[in-house]
Design a protein around this motif. Structure first.
Motif, mmCIF file in Angstrom:
data_model
loop_
_atom_site.group_PDB
_atom_site.id
_atom_site.type_symbol
_atom_site.label_atom_id
_atom_site.label_comp_id
_atom_site.label_asym_id
_atom_site.label_seq_id
_atom_site.Cartn_x
_atom_site.Cartn_y
_atom_site.Cartn_z
ATOM 1 N N SER A 18 0.835 -1.199 0.000
ATOM 2 C CA SER A 18 0.000 0.000 0.000
ATOM 3 C C SER A 18 0.873 1.253 0.000
ATOM 4 O O SER A 18 1.878 1.339 0.715
ATOM 5 C CB SER A 18 -0.908 0.009 1.229
ATOM 6 O OG SER A 18 -1.611 1.225 1.299
ATOM 7 N N THR B 133 -0.628 4.270 0.566
ATOM 8 C CA THR B 133 -1.617 5.237 1.036
ATOM 9 C C THR B 133 -0.954 6.402 1.756
ATOM 10 O O THR B 133 -1.305 7.571 1.527
ATOM 11 C CB THR B 133 -2.621 4.536 1.962
ATOM 12 O OG1 THR B 133 -3.166 3.401 1.301
ATOM 13 C CG2 THR B 133 -3.733 5.484 2.335
ATOM 14 N N GLN B 134 -0.015 6.104 2.627
ATOM 15 C CA GLN B 134 0.627 7.176 3.385
ATOM 16 C C GLN B 134 1.393 8.122 2.468
ATOM 17 O O GLN B 134 1.346 9.350 2.644
ATOM 18 C CB GLN B 134 1.553 6.574 4.449
ATOM 19 C CG GLN B 134 0.833 5.762 5.509
ATOM 20 C CD GLN B 134 -0.112 6.599 6.345
ATOM 21 O OE1 GLN B 134 0.103 7.800 6.507
ATOM 22 N NE2 GLN B 134 -1.163 5.989 6.858
ATOM 23 N N MET C 218 -1.201 10.259 0.610
ATOM 24 C CA MET C 218 -1.780 11.286 1.494
ATOM 25 C C MET C 218 -0.793 12.430 1.706
ATOM 26 O O MET C 218 -1.165 13.614 1.661
ATOM 27 C CB MET C 218 -2.184 10.650 2.820
ATOM 28 C CG MET C 218 -3.348 9.681 2.718
ATOM 29 S SD MET C 218 -3.605 8.723 4.235
ATOM 30 C CE MET C 218 -3.761 10.029 5.449
ATOM 31 N N THR D 50 -4.173 0.692 -2.237
ATOM 32 C CA THR D 50 -3.994 2.101 -1.867
ATOM 33 C C THR D 50 -5.328 2.838 -1.829
ATOM 34 O O THR D 50 -5.603 3.608 -0.905
ATOM 35 C CB THR D 50 -3.039 2.775 -2.856
ATOM 36 O OG1 THR D 50 -1.807 2.060 -2.893
ATOM 37 C CG2 THR D 50 -2.771 4.211 -2.441
ATOM 38 N N ILE D 51 -6.184 2.592 -2.825
ATOM 39 C CA ILE D 51 -7.491 3.270 -2.872
ATOM 40 C C ILE D 51 -8.385 2.811 -1.728
ATOM 41 O O ILE D 51 -9.140 3.608 -1.144
ATOM 42 C CB ILE D 51 -8.167 3.020 -4.235
ATOM 43 C CG1 ILE D 51 -7.356 3.688 -5.350
ATOM 44 C CG2 ILE D 51 -9.581 3.539 -4.251
ATOM 45 C CD1 ILE D 51 -7.282 5.194 -5.259
ATOM 46 N N ARG E 6 -7.577 1.982 1.284
ATOM 47 C CA ARG E 6 -7.158 2.550 2.575
ATOM 48 C C ARG E 6 -7.079 4.066 2.565
ATOM 49 O O ARG E 6 -6.673 4.671 3.545
ATOM 50 C CB ARG E 6 -5.794 1.961 2.967
ATOM 51 C CG ARG E 6 -5.790 0.450 3.094
ATOM 52 C CD ARG E 6 -4.395 -0.105 3.312
ATOM 53 N NE ARG E 6 -3.778 0.396 4.518
ATOM 54 C CZ ARG E 6 -3.931 -0.112 5.719
ATOM 55 N NH1 ARG E 6 -4.677 -1.190 5.870
ATOM 56 N NH2 ARG E 6 -3.342 0.408 6.779
ATOM 57 N N LEU E 7 -7.437 4.697 1.445
ATOM 58 C CA LEU E 7 -7.360 6.155 1.342
ATOM 59 C C LEU E 7 -8.560 6.793 2.047
ATOM 60 O O LEU E 7 -9.706 6.420 1.790
ATOM 61 C CB LEU E 7 -7.344 6.578 -0.129
ATOM 62 C CG LEU E 7 -7.136 8.071 -0.410
ATOM 63 C CD1 LEU E 7 -5.723 8.483 -0.005
ATOM 64 C CD2 LEU E 7 -7.346 8.375 -1.882
#
Length: 639
Positions: free
Chosen positions: A425, A427-428, A431, A457-458, A460-461
């Motif tokens: 992922s 995600t961080q 962000m 990634t999407i 956990r966004l």
């Protein structure tokens, strides 16, 4: 957009003990004005109900039980019980919010507005009235929990609504003020005078007359409109002056006929007007009797504190007081104050709500000594240092092996419940890139074309990053083919994962976000015909070139020359003297060949002479034969 924000707020009907306000994000907050405490904070479900756009207070009996909810209709004639807030949403529906339970308990069914609800009001008789962006006015029955009447009030979009129960009329405000008969659903009266859209509205009764007061955006006046159900394009009967634009109005009619009007302006001041309801006249403008200004008690500088709303307290013992709230729509303080009408300006020095809230929070947690970070008292003989940092031998008694240290430092990939690795992922990073607008980091994250990584990634966004992500993807779609491919992968995954969230937003906002993507798609669709024609021609030329290159010559019609590589090699190795000898041999051979040819020619000539002689001899024999035959014929004839 106007410089004045739309304030959606209101005090409860039980003397203003409760106050409700909706902020820019659609969050509802209910405050207890007596205890100065936040009672409820409600964030609506965007998928089910949408943002809150309008509110009004209603009082009905206690809620029914689930078993008897259908059999026992609501009866507003019973004594006042629980207070509810009727909310209009961005999806055009009307819901009831219970202050005691802190949630939506009823959703009205049937017809609804095609757009957001602009304003809502209650007639204290079991009926709600709303206007929306679809230029419709609707009447809702609280007992039946559905819409029972609707009609058009356009062509201007209505912004505010006020009910006049005595005349059974509904005042709808946009740029003009229109009055409609509720039973006949027809326009009976119009008022003109504002140059901009109306920003606040209120109504009151004075004897046999009914009045509506309004203030408009970018205007510093309050206009009085007398409702008598006749006339068109009527002017105001009274005008009040203000020092700034107002966003909230409050009014009260006393038993002695005195009228009190309070307006909360954009700069945070409160203007109070004292009028005689029987002698309202339009001959001159009326200035405020007193103005209230709230300031902070800072030691260095004095800063103003904005007032949010005001309400007149209907209490015989405290009839001169006014209840107002100041601060921000997130942190509010309420106070009852008796104005000093002998002075034009009353400055009220108070602590800023933010500082007061922080101070109360510290006092609740404990004293100043308790707030400090304290070091626990431990025995150094019983301490075991499980750290990879180098420590002195004096402090470390139990040395940790290097294997254990490396094991503590090793990072193991965590697996999610569905079996996917969390390390996949991004995600961080996404962000952080969206928050800081770092283009290099954005290109690095969005360049990933792996389907599992993009999906993880999407998933956990957070939802608040969906809008900025769509904007960045629309910019990426304008780049080269590789960037477009990656952007399409992200946009497809985002649309399939968060479809409900994207559809719950306003249509205009969603159209603005996806406008660039739709424009690029339409442009490429227009060029797809020409691109397919060019691609077809190029493929045809390439296929013909490949076919010509792969065809072999016909072996039957080919001329085959067999060369002996050994003779060629030997010839190449000979020197110049050998070549001269070969030339002489060739010359001699040519001379011999010429002699042979000459002898052959002589033989041929001799043969030709013999042939001629032979032919002549044959001719003579033929002549002799013919003569013999002639003689025979002559003898025969003579005989």
């Amino acid at each position: 957009m106007s410089l004045v924000k739309k304030h959606v707020l209101g005090f409860s009907s039980n003397g203003g003990k409760l106050f409700a306000v909706i902020d820019e994000q659609g969050t509802l907050r209910v405050w207890d004005t007596e205890a100065n405490a936040l009672k409820q904070e409600f964030t609506p479900n965007l998928h089910l109900s949408g943002n809150c756009t309008a509110l009004t207070w209603i009082s009905i009996n206690a809620p029914r039980s689930k078993k008897s909810r259908k059999s026992q209709p609501l009866d507003d004639s019973t004594p006042i019980g629980e207070h509810y807030i009727a909310l209009g949403t961005s999806k055009g529906t009307v819901v009831l919010f219970s202050v005691a339970e802190g949630k939506i308990v009823r959703v009205f069914k049937g017809d609804k507005h095609d757009g957001a609800v602009s304003s809502i009001t209650y007639d204290n008789d079991g009926h709600l009235y709303t206007v929306g962006s679809d230029c419709k006015a609707m009447e809702w029955s609280v007992a039946n929990e559905r819409c029972i009447r609707q009609w058009l009030v356009g062509p201007e979009k209505p912004l505010y609504v006020a009910i006049l129960p005595k005349s059974r009329t509904l005042a709808v405000a946009s740029r003009q003020l229109k009055v409609y008969d509720i039973d006949k659903k027809e326009l009976v009266e119009t008022f003109t005078g504002h140059s901009g859209e109306i920003n606040a509205i209120n109504s009151f009764e004075c004897g046999d007359n009914e009045y509506v007061i309004t203030t408009a955006r970018m205007e510093r006046v309050i206009s009085f409109w007398k409702i008598d159900r006749k006339g068109r394009n009527k002017a105001s009967v009274c005008t009040l002056l203000m020092e700034d634009v107002a966003h909230s109005l409050a009014c009260e009619v006393r038993d002695d006929g005195q009228l009190r009007i309070a307006s909360v302006t954009r700069n945070g001041n409160i203007h109070i007007y004292l009028l005689n309801a029987e002698s309202i006249s339009a001959e001159k403008y009326i200035k405020p009797k007193v103005s209230l200004q709230i300031a902070s008690d800072g030691a260095n500088t004095v800063e103003p504190i904005h007032a949010i709303a005001a309400h007149f307290v209907k209490d015989a013992q405290r009839s001169e007081e006014i209840l107002f709230g100041y601060g921000s729509r997130r942190l509010l303080q309420f106070e009852r104050y008796t104005p000093n009408y002998a002075e034009k300006l009353n400055v009220i020095v108070r602590a800023e709500p933010k500082k007061l809230f922080a101070k109360n929070k510290r006092s609740e947690q404990g004293t100043e000594a308790a707030l400090k970070a304290q070091v626990p008292i431990v025995s150094h003989n019983e301490v075991e240092y499980n750290s990879a940092l180098p420590l002195s031998n004096k402090k470390v008694r139990n040395d940790v092996p290097m294997e254990a240290r490396l094991q503590n430092l090793s990072l193991q990939a965590m697996k999610l419940p569905d079996g996917k690795l969390q390390s996949q992922s991004k995600t961080q990073l996404l962000m952080q890139a969206l928050h800081s607008q770092d283009q290099n980091m954005l290109r690095t994250v969005l360049a990933s074309d792996d389907e599992k990584t993009v999906q993880l990634t999407i998933d956990r966004l957070p939802l608040e990053y969906i809008g900025p992500l769509i904007n960045e993807l629309s910019k990426l779609l304008q780049g080269k083919a590789a960037s477009v491919k990656c952007a399409l992968r992200w946009l497809q995954t985002l649309a399939t994962t968060h479809t409900s969230i994207m559809m719950s937003e306003d249509k205009e906002e969603l159209r603005d976000k996806l406008g660039i993507c739709l424009g690029i798609a339409e442009q490429r669709l227009l060029c797809i015909t020409e691109a397919m024609q060019v691609s077809g021609r190029v493929n045809l030329i390439i296929s013909q070139m490949k076919r010509n290159a792969s065809n072999d010559l016909n072996s039957q019609n080919a001329l085959i020359i067999d060369e002996d590589p050994e003779n060629a090699t030997q010839t190449g190795e000979k020197d110049w003297s050998d070549l001269e000898e070969e030339e002489e041999d060739d010359t001699n051979q040519n001379n011999d060949l010429d002699d042979d040819l000459m002898e052959a020619d002589d033989d041929l000539a001799a043969d030709e002479e013999d042939l001629i002689e032979t032919q002549n001899s044959s001719d003579d024999d033929d002549n002799d034969a013919e003569g013999t035959d002639t003689d025979r014929d002559t003898d025969a004839s003579g005989g």
